[in-house]
Scaffold this motif. Structure first.
Motif, PDB file in Angstrom:
ATOM      1  N   ASP A 181       0.859  -1.192   0.000  1.00  0.00           N
ATOM      2  CA  ASP A 181       0.000   0.000   0.000  1.00  0.00           C
ATOM      3  C   ASP A 181       0.885   1.229   0.000  1.00  0.00           C
ATOM      4  OD1 ASP A 181      -2.114   1.787   0.248  1.00  0.00           O
ATOM      5  OD2 ASP A 181      -2.192   1.585   2.435  1.00  0.00           O
ATOM      6  N   VAL A 182       0.912   1.942  -1.099  1.00  0.00           N
ATOM      7  CA  VAL A 182       1.737   3.146  -1.244  1.00  0.00           C
ATOM      8  C   VAL A 182       0.825   4.344  -1.455  1.00  0.00           C
ATOM      9  CG1 VAL A 182       3.651   4.242  -2.461  1.00  0.00           C
ATOM     10  CG2 VAL A 182       3.537   1.741  -2.316  1.00  0.00           C
ATOM     11  N   GLN A 183       0.992   5.355  -0.619  1.00  0.00           N
ATOM     12  CA  GLN A 183       0.161   6.553  -0.687  1.00  0.00           C
ATOM     13  C   GLN A 183       0.991   7.754  -1.126  1.00  0.00           C
ATOM     14  OE1 GLN A 183      -1.570   7.000   3.223  1.00  0.00           O
ATOM     15  NE2 GLN A 183      -1.935   4.799   3.412  1.00  0.00           N
ATOM     16  N   LYS A 184       0.370   8.613  -1.916  1.00  0.00           N
ATOM     17  CA  LYS A 184       1.046   9.811  -2.429  1.00  0.00           C
ATOM     18  C   LYS A 184       0.413  11.054  -1.848  1.00  0.00           C
ATOM     19  CE  LYS A 184       0.009  11.673  -6.430  1.00  0.00           C
ATOM     20  NZ  LYS A 184      -0.156  11.975  -7.882  1.00  0.00           N
ATOM     21  N   SER A 185       1.272  12.028  -1.463  1.00  0.00           N
ATOM     22  CA  SER A 185       0.790  13.351  -1.058  1.00  0.00           C
ATOM     23  C   SER A 185       1.811  14.391  -1.525  1.00  0.00           C
ATOM     24  CB  SER A 185       0.589  13.434   0.461  1.00  0.00           C
ATOM     25  OG  SER A 185       1.791  13.135   1.151  1.00  0.00           O
ATOM     26  N   LEU A 186       1.493  15.660  -1.307  1.00  0.00           N
ATOM     27  CA  LEU A 186       2.353  16.752  -1.780  1.00  0.00           C
ATOM     28  C   LEU A 186       2.782  17.626  -0.614  1.00  0.00           C
ATOM     29  CD1 LEU A 186       0.305  17.798  -4.952  1.00  0.00           C
ATOM     30  CD2 LEU A 186       2.216  16.176  -4.825  1.00  0.00           C
ATOM     31  N   VAL A 187       3.981  18.177  -0.719  1.00  0.00           N
ATOM     32  CA  VAL A 187       4.532  19.039   0.328  1.00  0.00           C
ATOM     33  C   VAL A 187       5.008  20.339  -0.297  1.00  0.00           C
ATOM     34  CG1 VAL A 187       6.288  19.312   2.096  1.00  0.00           C
ATOM     35  CG2 VAL A 187       5.274  17.070   1.707  1.00  0.00           C
ATOM     36  N   GLY A 188       4.356  21.438   0.031  1.00  0.00           N
ATOM     37  CA  GLY A 188       4.807  22.747  -0.433  1.00  0.00           C
ATOM     38  C   GLY A 188       4.762  22.893  -1.947  1.00  0.00           C
TER      39      GLY A 188
END
Length: 384
Positions: free
Chosen positions: A309-316
């Motif tokens: 299970d790999v989750q993606k998110s964004l930072v800045g």
């Protein structure tokens, strides 16, 4: 007078509690009261000092099943008067071809402090005035000491040279060779290009770029950078083929070949039971050496231990020439907050810089990108 003293100090005190009788020796009671008063006074005095010791902090000594020294960080954190915590940190440079000094090669170790106040979501960093120059005579192809990461493992501060594959112990201003890692499956006559280091289950994982090794225009030559070295506290090395892992990270980022991710920043969170990756570059296009300099990304990838299970998110925001080169979880935050380095290499503008930032695993930024003095490429950060 003597009778009175005997009555106070020798006769046990008797209390009735329900149907039971409790007898207490007066001398014992007096001793306990005095001891409690001394302890309370000591704590009150300590609280008024800026250097109030903060817990938790693992003391020196083997604590794990394998006997590894689990001290972390190496310096005890201290509390500030404003309610925050101050941690000792260090960064290490990769000067590329600029590392050569005559018949030797050098890297710069810079030390400082990170102040963190989680209640106010406030972070600050300041550096010592004296950088430490680390020197080595080990090189491959005329290059060496291009140190790309910092990590505390088994009570030692370690770094890896991404040219020679040498893992150094950094101690007392010296870089002491510990291991030499061969490329790929360990049967290649070339040093491993180590880019990230992470501690998991009393082992040190050392990874490469995570993409195929290609020519400057993208033709695939081999898969050696997709191997990971698993190192025990005693120095035993296993060579793990992580091609399937890197492919899952690519899929989670929404990329397919000839697109790619380049990895230089990764860590295992024992608290979250997750791997966290901050890719340095991301592209949906074929690799190109010059174009790659402006393919920085703001991706944050989180995966379970099996990478099922790999989750993606964004930072800045995305700053194309800036890419993540290292990060560490801030101690005492349950691995919810981290400090990271970003590097900038712009050959067209002849510009090299490094930046430090603090943010949460959910993408909340507490310290925006802040430049480090010196126009050097710092590629490793650690709590020391």
């Amino acid at each position: 007078m003597q009778d009175w003293r005997k009555a106070v100090f020798q006769t046990p005190l008797t209390y009735k509690m329900g149907n039971s009788t409790v007898r207490l020796q007066s001398r014992v009671v007096a001793g306990l009261v005095v001891t409690a008063a001394v302890v309370l006074l000591y704590l009150l005095l300590q609280r008024g000092r800026q250097g109030l010791t903060v817990q938790p902090w693992t003391p020196a000594g083997p604590a794990g099943p394998s006997g590894c020294n689990t001290t972390y960080p190496l310096t005890r954190p201290v509390a500030t008067k404003t309610g925050g915590v101050r941690y000792r940190v260090a960064v290490i440079s990769d000067l590329d071809t600029g590392s050569r000094r005559g018949a030797a090669w050098v890297s710069v170790l810079r030390r400082g402090w990170l102040s963190w106040d989680e209640r106010r979501r406030a972070a600050d960093v300041w550096w010592d005035g004296d950088d430490v120059t680390l020197t080595s005579s080990l090189a491959q192809g005329g290059r060496g000491m291009e140190l790309s990461e910092l990590v505390v493992f088994d009570g030692h501060l370690l770094s890896v040279d991404d040219r020679t594959g040498v893992v150094y112990r950094l101690t007392s201003g010296q870089a002491v060779p510990w291991l030499i890692l061969a490329d790929g499956d360990g049967a290649v006559a070339k040093g491993f290009k180590g880019e990230w280091m992470a501690v998991k289950d009393e082992h040190l994982y050392i990874g490469g770029l995570g993409k195929e090794w290609t020519t400057t225009t993208g033709e695939v030559l081999n898969h050696n950078p997709q191997f990971v070295k698993r190192v025990s506290c005693g120095g035993g090395v296993e060579h793990l083929d992580w091609q399937p892992v890197y492919q899952r990270l690519m899929a989670a980022a929404g990329l397919v070949a000839p697109g790619y991710l380049i990895h230089e920043a990764a860590a295992w969170s024992q608290r979250l039971r997750q791997w966290v990756f901050l890719p340095r570059r991301a592209s949906s296009e074929r690799y190109d050496d010059l174009a790659d300099e402006r393919r920085g990304t703001n991706l944050l990838l989180r995966a379970d231990a099996q990478f099922a299970d790999v989750q993606k998110s964004l930072v800045g925001p995305v700053i194309p020439s800036h890419g993540f080169s290292s990060f560490k979880f801030i101690p005492g935050t349950d691995d919810r907050w981290l400090v990271a380095l970003k590097s900038e290499e712009d050959s067209v503008a002849n510009r090299t810089n490094s930046y430090i930032t603090v943010f949460s695993v959910d993408g909340e930024v507490a310290l925006p990108e802040t430049p480090l003095d010196g126009h050097m490429k710092f590629e490793g950060i650690e709590f020391v």
